[in-house]
Design an enzyme around this catalytic site. Structure first.
Site, short mmCIF file in Angstrom:
data_model
loop_
_atom_site.label_atom_id
_atom_site.label_comp_id
_atom_site.label_asym_id
_atom_site.label_seq_id
_atom_site.Cartn_x
_atom_site.Cartn_y
_atom_site.Cartn_z
N ASP A 63 0.85 -1.19 0.00
CA ASP A 63 0.00 0.00 0.00
C ASP A 63 0.89 1.25 0.00
OD1 ASP A 63 0.99 -0.01 2.62
OD2 ASP A 63 -0.81 -0.99 3.38
N ASP A 65 1.44 4.96 1.82
CA ASP A 65 1.10 5.86 2.92
C ASP A 65 1.57 7.27 2.59
OD1 ASP A 65 0.09 3.72 4.38
OD2 ASP A 65 2.05 3.24 5.21
N ASP A 145 11.44 3.80 11.89
CA ASP A 145 12.32 2.73 12.39
C ASP A 145 13.62 2.60 11.58
OD1 ASP A 145 10.80 1.73 10.29
OD2 ASP A 145 9.99 0.02 11.38
P1 ATP Z 1 4.83 -3.20 4.94
O1 ATP Z 1 3.54 -2.42 4.90
O2 ATP Z 1 5.30 -3.66 3.62
O3 ATP Z 1 4.81 -4.27 5.95
P2 ATP Z 1 5.88 -0.73 5.90
O4 ATP Z 1 7.30 -0.21 5.98
O5 ATP Z 1 4.94 0.06 5.06
O6 ATP Z 1 5.98 -2.22 5.43
P3 ATP Z 1 4.04 -0.29 8.05
O7 ATP Z 1 3.84 -1.10 9.27
O8 ATP Z 1 2.95 -0.20 7.05
O9 ATP Z 1 5.36 -0.86 7.37
O10 ATP Z 1 4.46 1.15 8.54
C1 ATP Z 1 4.58 2.27 7.65
C2 ATP Z 1 5.79 3.10 8.04
O11 ATP Z 1 5.62 3.59 9.39
C3 ATP Z 1 7.11 2.34 8.05
O12 ATP Z 1 7.69 2.29 6.77
C4 ATP Z 1 7.92 3.15 9.04
O13 ATP Z 1 8.43 4.30 8.42
C5 ATP Z 1 6.88 3.58 10.06
N1 ATP Z 1 6.79 2.63 11.19
C6 ATP Z 1 5.97 1.57 11.29
N2 ATP Z 1 6.14 0.92 12.43
C7 ATP Z 1 7.10 1.60 13.11
C8 ATP Z 1 7.71 1.43 14.38
N3 ATP Z 1 7.37 0.42 15.18
N4 ATP Z 1 8.63 2.34 14.75
C9 ATP Z 1 8.97 3.37 13.95
N5 ATP Z 1 8.43 3.56 12.74
C10 ATP Z 1 7.50 2.71 12.31
MG MG Z 2 2.81 -0.32 4.83
#
Ligand code: ATP
Ligand code: MG
Length: 438
Positions: A63, A65, A145
């Site tokens: 997705d 964001d 993160d």
């Molecule tokens: P995916 O959706 O493919 O699992 P993602 O990187 O998009 O990976 P999400 O959980 O959707 O992961 O989170 C979106 C964004 O928010 C991350 O890319 C990161 O920048 C931030 N983020 C998410 N969880 C954390 C966390 N626990 N600590 C710090 N930043 C976070």
């Molecule tokens: Mg995501």
């Protein structure tokens, strides 16, 4: 982190399209529409996180964001089909058919030393309980993160804005925490699981300073609410990288705080068959994803808890308990304890229990009078599939499975099915206590 001239505004490193080669057309129409609309209204907005990371790596993004300086209410007012969600941090979901674009206001995550903030709350162990503070784009970047998760794509100029060296890390195929790893894990121990998940997903290496503290900080996962760990577990095991992620959990000693009995059995004298059974279950989950089918969390949890259940059953049997009663007793104990670590929904645990108890029934063979009745059990197919995994791992005789296969195929009553057993096929039953040993 970027050097800053005294008195000057910090600036990100700007990566032009001629370097990164991502074009705005690669992002969903909906995410571009949202960014354009916000920008037209004077709110800088970017696509950020996993979507940018995955496109740079060449993986289809899950997705997109959006991060912006606009406040949730301001965002909400610009999009008719939108809703403010979240309590810990308020986000806006904007709905475009089946796609949801999540819009977050820039926020600041890490309290500066000695400066308590009313909206930033740390537990005694340093865990971030609340981080509800708006911030600048740079603060928003550094509270994320990993560096590879903190790249901001500007669809209007098609540039990437990089505050933390994430683009170099994408190029170098490195997973690196932003800031001091130990502090970042203490703030949120789930980041350890995320590191392992992203390692499995991207094939990148976890930087040594990022991986090194995990072994001794792994027990901090016990401080995370079990419901959040369940959410993370589903991402780890049900998105197509179950095998690699499991290896990562073992390597970084992260399995024990999640599934302590699985870990225990993996170092027991039965380790070889335990490992084989789990490996087959994980491989099957990944295959399901590759074939576009839903993997079964029930089967995976059953594989995780199977050997420990057997162990407990043996102990109870030695105390003179009958096998099925011993199994119910063992399951009641194990599941109660397991719930303290990962909050697996009751619906799933009931099905796990059913698959495990059915193994005892399957082991009685096809020639006993009750065999035909088992064929009509709502979880028969899943139970037989689990027996096949046991056979493949050398834990049950092959003939047992083929006998049942032949027996069920010659009977018209069994429905074929994939994935988790269907809850709708299961009549609601009152919560029952495991039978007591007589
Ligand atoms: P995916 O959706 O493919 O699992 P993602 O990187 O998009 O990976 P999400 O959980 O959707 O992961 O989170 C979106 C964004 O928010 C991350 O890319 C990161 O920048 C931030 N983020 C998410 N969880 C954390 C966390 N626990 N600590 C710090 N930043 C976070
Ligand atoms: Mg995501």
């Amino acid at each position: 982190m970027l050097e800053q001239e005294p008195g000057s505004e910090p600036e990100p490193h700007i990566i032009p399209v001629t370097d990164h080669h991502l074009s705005r057309g690669q992002f969903s129409d909906a995410s571009r529409f949202v960014v354009d609309r916000l920008a037209d209204q004077g709110y800088p907005a970017y696509i950020v996180g996993g979507g940018v990371r995955d496109l740079l790596i060449g993986i289809p993004p899950k997705d997109f964001d959006v991060a912006t300086c606009a406040r949730p209410e301001q965002v909400r007012r610009l999009f008719r089909r939108s809703r403010i969600i979240g309590r810990r941090f308020r986000l806006v979901h904007i709905y475009f058919g089946s796609e949801i674009v999540e819009v977050a206001t820039f926020r600041s995550g890490t309290p500066t030393a000695g400066h308590a903030h009313a909206n930033l709350e740390l537990s005694a162990a340093g865990r971030l309980l609340r981080d509800n503070v708006y911030g600048t784009e740079q603060q928003d970047a550094v509270r994320r993160d990993f560096t590879i998760n903190a790249l901001y794509f500007d669809p209007q100029s098609e540039t990437i804005r990089d505050w933390v060296g994430g683009y170099a890390d994408i190029r170098g195929r490195v997973i690196r925490l932003i800031g001091v790893p130990e502090n970042r894990y203490r703030e949120d121990p789930v980041r350890m699981l995320r590191a392992v998940r992203f390692e499995a997903k991207t094939g990148f290496c976890i930087d040594s300073e990022t991986s090194e503290p995990m072994r001794h900080l792994a027990p901090l996962l016990a401080t995370v609410p079990p419901a959040r760990l369940f959410d993370e577990i589903t991402k780890i095991f049900l998105l197509g990288q179950a095998q690699n992620s499991f290896q990562g959990l073992l390597e970084h000693r992260l399995l024990k705080p999640l599934f302590p009995w699985t870990q225990e059995m993996l170092v027991s004298e039965k380790a070889e068959t335990v490992r084989a059974l789990i490996a087959h279950a994980l491989a099957e989950a990944d295959t399901h994803i590759r074939m576009g089918r839903a993997p079964s969390l029930v089967t995976l949890v059953t594989a995780f808890l199977w050997a420990a259940t057997r162990q407990y059953v043996e102990w109870h049997e030695k105390e003179g308990m009958e096998t099925l009663a011993a199994m119910h007793r063992a399951l009641a104990t194990l599941m109660r304890e397991q719930q303290k670590h990962v909050a697996i929904p009751r619906r799933i645990l009931e099905q796990v229990e059913s698959l495990i108890v059915n193994q005892v029934r399957l082991e009685r063979g096809v020639s006993v009078p009750s065999a035909a009745r088992l064929l009509t059990h709502p979880d028969f197919k899943a139970s037989l599939d689990f027996l096949r995994l046991r056979v493949e791992s050398g834990e049950a005789p092959h003939t047992l499975w083929t006998d049942w296969q032949v027996f069920s195929e010659s009977s018209p009553t069994v429905e074929a099915g994939d994935g988790d057993p269907q809850p709708s096929r299961r009549p609601r039953r009152p919560r029952r206590r495991p039978p007591r040993a007589s």
